[in-house]
Design a protein around this motif. Structure first.
Motif, PDB file in Angstrom:
ATOM      1  N   ASN A 150       0.752  -1.147   0.117  1.00 43.74           N
ATOM      2  CA  ASN A 150       0.189  -0.014  -0.135  1.00 43.74           C
ATOM      3  C   ASN A 150       0.960   1.302  -0.039  1.00 43.74           C
ATOM      4  OD1 ASN A 150      -2.045   1.737   0.036  1.00 43.74           O
ATOM      5  ND2 ASN A 150      -2.436   1.586   2.429  1.00 43.74           N
ATOM      6  N   GLY A 151       0.868   1.710  -1.096  1.00 41.39           N
ATOM      7  CA  GLY A 151       1.650   3.044  -1.293  1.00 41.39           C
ATOM      8  C   GLY A 151       1.006   4.593  -0.986  1.00 41.39           C
ATOM      9  N   ALA A 152      -0.371   4.298  -0.494  1.00 41.63           N
ATOM     10  CA  ALA A 152      -1.259   5.527  -0.167  1.00 41.63           C
ATOM     11  C   ALA A 152      -0.656   6.319   1.063  1.00 41.63           C
ATOM     12  CB  ALA A 152      -2.742   5.045   0.148  1.00 41.63           C
ATOM     13  N   ALA A 153      -0.461   7.612   0.829  1.00 40.10           N
ATOM     14  CA  ALA A 153      -0.023   8.379   1.783  1.00 40.10           C
ATOM     15  C   ALA A 153      -0.288   9.884   1.700  1.00 40.10           C
ATOM     16  CB  ALA A 153       1.186   8.251   2.066  1.00 40.10           C
ATOM     17  N   PRO A 154      -0.695  10.671   2.794  1.00 40.31           N
ATOM     18  CA  PRO A 154      -0.931  12.281   2.575  1.00 40.31           C
ATOM     19  C   PRO A 154       0.234  12.630   1.660  1.00 40.31           C
ATOM     20  CG  PRO A 154      -1.118  11.538   4.945  1.00 40.31           C
ATOM     21  CD  PRO A 154      -0.414  10.280   4.309  1.00 40.31           C
ATOM     22  N   VAL A 155      -0.172  13.755   0.761  1.00 40.09           N
ATOM     23  CA  VAL A 155       0.924  14.184  -0.286  1.00 40.09           C
ATOM     24  C   VAL A 155       0.643  15.770  -0.232  1.00 40.09           C
ATOM     25  CG1 VAL A 155       1.624  14.222  -2.607  1.00 40.09           C
ATOM     26  CG2 VAL A 155       0.824  12.113  -1.619  1.00 40.09           C
ATOM     27  N   ALA A 156       1.822  16.378  -0.045  1.00 40.84           N
ATOM     28  CA  ALA A 156       1.690  17.896  -0.192  1.00 40.84           C
ATOM     29  C   ALA A 156       1.305  18.138  -1.661  1.00 40.84           C
ATOM     30  CB  ALA A 156       3.055  18.376   0.177  1.00 40.84           C
ATOM     31  N   GLU A 157       0.927  19.516  -1.701  1.00 39.01           N
ATOM     32  CA  GLU A 157       0.589  19.946  -3.060  1.00 39.01           C
ATOM     33  C   GLU A 157       1.841  20.192  -4.019  1.00 39.01           C
ATOM     34  OE1 GLU A 157      -1.620  24.081  -4.866  1.00 39.01           O
ATOM     35  OE2 GLU A 157      -1.591  23.713  -2.536  1.00 39.01           O
ATOM     36  N   GLY A 158       1.642  19.406  -5.241  1.00 39.06           N
ATOM     37  CA  GLY A 158       2.742  19.696  -6.107  1.00 39.06           C
ATOM     38  C   GLY A 158       3.862  18.648  -6.194  1.00 39.06           C
ATOM     39  N   ALA A 159       3.563  17.578  -4.902  1.00 44.43           N
ATOM     40  CA  ALA A 159       4.574  16.556  -4.669  1.00 44.43           C
ATOM     41  C   ALA A 159       4.454  15.387  -5.400  1.00 44.43           C
ATOM     42  CB  ALA A 159       4.890  16.418  -3.195  1.00 44.43           C
ATOM     43  N   GLN A 160       5.343  14.529  -5.534  1.00 39.53           N
ATOM     44  CA  GLN A 160       5.339  13.248  -6.432  1.00 39.53           C
ATOM     45  C   GLN A 160       4.127  12.497  -5.434  1.00 39.53           C
ATOM     46  OE1 GLN A 160       6.402  11.894  -9.310  1.00 39.53           O
ATOM     47  NE2 GLN A 160       5.280  10.238  -8.905  1.00 39.53           N
ATOM     48  N   LYS A 161       3.347  11.882  -6.178  1.00 34.87           N
ATOM     49  CA  LYS A 161       2.175  10.962  -5.412  1.00 34.87           C
ATOM     50  C   LYS A 161       2.842   9.705  -5.331  1.00 34.87           C
ATOM     51  CE  LYS A 161      -0.892  14.184  -5.779  1.00 34.87           C
ATOM     52  NZ  LYS A 161      -0.067  15.116  -6.512  1.00 34.87           N
TER      53      LYS A 161
END
Length: 383
Positions: A150-161
């Motif tokens: 599971n690679g899901a994680a909170p991501v900052a705006e403009g950051a790599q998903k």
């Protein structure tokens, strides 16, 4: 002389005796003597009539006549080398009354149908989903154990998903045939249809019995199915005494431990399998005050533990058990359902007027999620 004639003669005599003239005195004396004689005859006839209607003495039996005969007495005494006698007729209704005949003369009452023997109830196969197939093999794509990342994680705006990944594998299996044969005479099939139907039922029962045993304990080798108790198809509970939470651990604690282990694998247990003898032992469990945990002698406990139904079957060995989410654990793959056929052209059937009955099923069985099953020895660990 008949009774009526004597009576009429007496009446005539009495009529003449009423004449008391001198001329008749000598005659009167003669008539008096005759009257006495006729009266005696009349009494004798009446007595004979009474004897005629009186019950007769019971006739002697054949054995009594033989024992009392002079010929037998002489034989017993040794004065004769043999004995022969002629017996008087004995009426059958006097010493040989008519009794209920034996030896099949009177047809015995026969209970309709066939008194069936014991049939083991089938329960395990119905716990699994059943999928029909149109080939002699089946296959499915399975997610590998620990194959999901599971690679899901909170991501900052403009950051790599972040990326996730899932691994898969192709699982295949083959269809097996479970068959059963029986041979009956053609005459039986024609003359006793109920008996023939019962034999057919037993042949079919034999196939289903073998299928359930295969689903339970088949080793997967050769033409065997791979059953739920085969190593690799379930998760052993491997419980330690410390896992059961107390030194006063019971079998109830062990079953709860196995149930929890399945829930930790994200499955939802829906049944517990065990032998009827073990369920009986669980019902006998008592606390320190000798009170029953599950029931009392005055009532019957529902076959249920920790919110799950208990399925008892002799297919499960004594002192073993299995808790499972059976609907998610595996699948029965059906190629051909129960088929029953009758053949005359088999071996020397035609020569002997025999019929061969064949019952068979073609199916496969596979455990897809061993983590949905947890079980093993139904004994409290010693350490």
């Amino acid at each position: 002389m008949e009774l009526k004639e004597i009576s009429d003669a007496l009446d005539r005599i009495e009529g003449k005796m009423n004449d008391t003239s001198e001329a008749n005195k000598a005659e009167l004396k003669r008539l008096g003597d005759e009257q006495v004689k006729l009266s005696r005859q009349l009494i004798e006839l009446q007595q004979n009539a009474v004897k005629a209607v009186a019950p007769k003495a019971e006739a002697k039996s054949v054995g009594a006549q033989v024992a009392e005969s002079n010929a037998v007495k002489a034989f017993v005494e040794g004065s004769a080398t043999k004995a022969r006698m002629e017996l008087a007729e004995t009426k059958a209704d006097a010493v040989n009354p008519i009794l209920t005949p034996t030896g099949g003369v009177v047809q015995a009452y026969r209970r309709p149908g066939v008194l069936a023997g014991a049939f083991r109830p089938f329960t395990i196969e119905a716990l699994f989903p059943n999928i029909p197939v149109a080939s002699n093999a089946y296959e499915y794509v399975k997610e590998k154990d620990a194959g999901f990342v599971n690679g899901a994680a909170p991501v900052a705006e403009g950051a790599q998903k972040p990326f996730g990944s899932t691994g898969f594998e192709l699982i295949s299996g083959t269809i097996k045939t479970v068959a059963h044969l029986a041979r009956i005479s053609k005459q039986l099939m024609e003359d006793a249809p109920a008996l023939e139907a019962y034999i057919n039922q037993r042949v079919v029962y034999g196939v289903d019995l073998a299928v359930e045993d295969q689903i339970t304990t088949g080793d997967g080798k050769g033409q065997n199915l791979s059953g739920i108790f085969t190593t690799g198809n379930y998760t052993p509970h491997v419980a330690k005494l410390a896992d059961l939470g107390t030194t006063n651990a019971t079998l109830l604690d062990l079953i709860l431990f196995a149930k929890t282990k399945i829930e930790q694998n994200y499955f939802r247990p829906n049944a517990i399998l065990m032998n009827p003898l073990n369920w009986s032992k669980l019902q006998m469990l008592k606390n320190g005050s000798a009170d029953y945990y599950l029931t009392s002698p005055a009532s019957v406990a529902q076959p249920q533990l920790w919110g799950l139904p208990v399925v008892t079957t002799q297919a499960v060995a004594v002192d073993t058990f299995m808790v499972g989410d059976f609907s998610a654990a595996g699948t029965v793959w059906t190629r051909t359902g129960m088929t029953v056929e009758l053949f005359e052209q088999d071996s020397d059937n035609v020569e002997k007027n025999l019929i061969t009955i064949r019952a068979e099923r073609r199916l496969g069985f596979g455990i897809e999620r061993p983590g949905a099953l947890c079980g093993g020895a139904l004994t409290v660990p010693s350490a």
